[in-house]
Write an enzyme that holds these catalytic residues in place. Structure first.
Site, short mmCIF file in Angstrom:
data_model
loop_
_atom_site.label_atom_id
_atom_site.label_comp_id
_atom_site.label_asym_id
_atom_site.label_seq_id
_atom_site.Cartn_x
_atom_site.Cartn_y
_atom_site.Cartn_z
N HIS A 165 0.77 4.67 4.36
CA HIS A 165 0.15 5.38 3.25
C HIS A 165 0.65 6.82 3.19
O HIS A 165 0.98 7.33 2.11
CB HIS A 165 -1.38 5.39 3.42
N SER A 191 0.81 -1.22 0.00
CA SER A 191 0.00 0.00 0.00
C SER A 191 0.84 1.27 0.00
O SER A 191 0.50 2.25 -0.69
CB SER A 191 -0.94 0.01 1.21
#
Length: 206
Positions: free
Chosen positions: A178, A121
């Site tokens: 992230h 991610s």
């Protein structure tokens, strides 16, 4: 002969992620333990196992986790690879992923919370950020993309990013990775964009 179109850097990354997932979930327990030890945790990094910043990028906690990441990787990775080329896209991918891992470790250490994470991610959020920057820079211009991007293009993609950022704050999701990936993706994406524009201008002058 294999299809050259299929041997893109993006597809190779996807293949590695899928293979690691299958091995981890189908292999004997001893192999599973060996792979599981490559996950990113605050403890393993503090003990000098920095390689887990990379190995954890190719591990996923379940099929849904894998599929969502690979769909995002294929979508935006292919687009960036067409613009910047496979080598630069890979640099962007790995720098973003490593930065995401470092951010995950650093933030959890600051709050005094041991934590672990796996997944691509951080790297994919870096690709998202770099592509968003590309769309903004190409708005009403025509330098790298086939056509100038419109306000609708930019708005639609930024909406996708904001939705993913919001979902990233769900329980059990490593939002720190992230965030770190996005910051690195913006920085590397800015360098890649400036370099690509210089190359285009030089080619036109030549």
């Amino acid at each position: 002969m294999p299809n050259a179109k299929a041997l893109t850097a993006t597809n190779v990354l996807i293949a590695i992620n899928v293979i690691v997932f299958l091995v981890e979930w189908l292999a004997p327990y001893r192999v599973y333990q060996a792979i599981d030890a490559q996950a990113l945790t605050t403890y393993v990094v503090l003990t000098g196992n920095w390689h887990t910043l990379v190995t954890s990028m190719f591990m996923h906690s379940g099929l849904q986790h894998l599929l969502s990441n690979m769909i995002g990787l294929y979508w935006v990775g292919t687009l960036l690879e067409e613009v910047y080329g496979p080598v630069r896209m890979l640099v962007l991918y790995f720098v973003s992923g490593i930065a995401g891992g470092l951010a995950f470790v650093a933030i959890n250490l600051l709050v005094g919370q041991p934590a672990a994470c796996v997944g691509a991610s951080g790297a994919i959020f870096g690709l998202f950020a770099a592509y968003a920057l590309l769309l903004v820079c190409e708005h009403s211009r025509h330098r790298l993309l086939a056509r100038p991007t419109t306000k609708q293009d930019v708005t639609a993609f930024l909406t996708v990013i904001l939705l993913n950022v919001a979902l990233g704050f769900a329980p059990g999701v490593a939002w720190q990775g992230h965030l770190g990936g996005m910051v690195a993706g913006l920085a590397v994406g800015a360098v890649l964009y400036a370099g690509a524009v210089r190359r285009v201008r030089a080619a036109h002058r030549g």
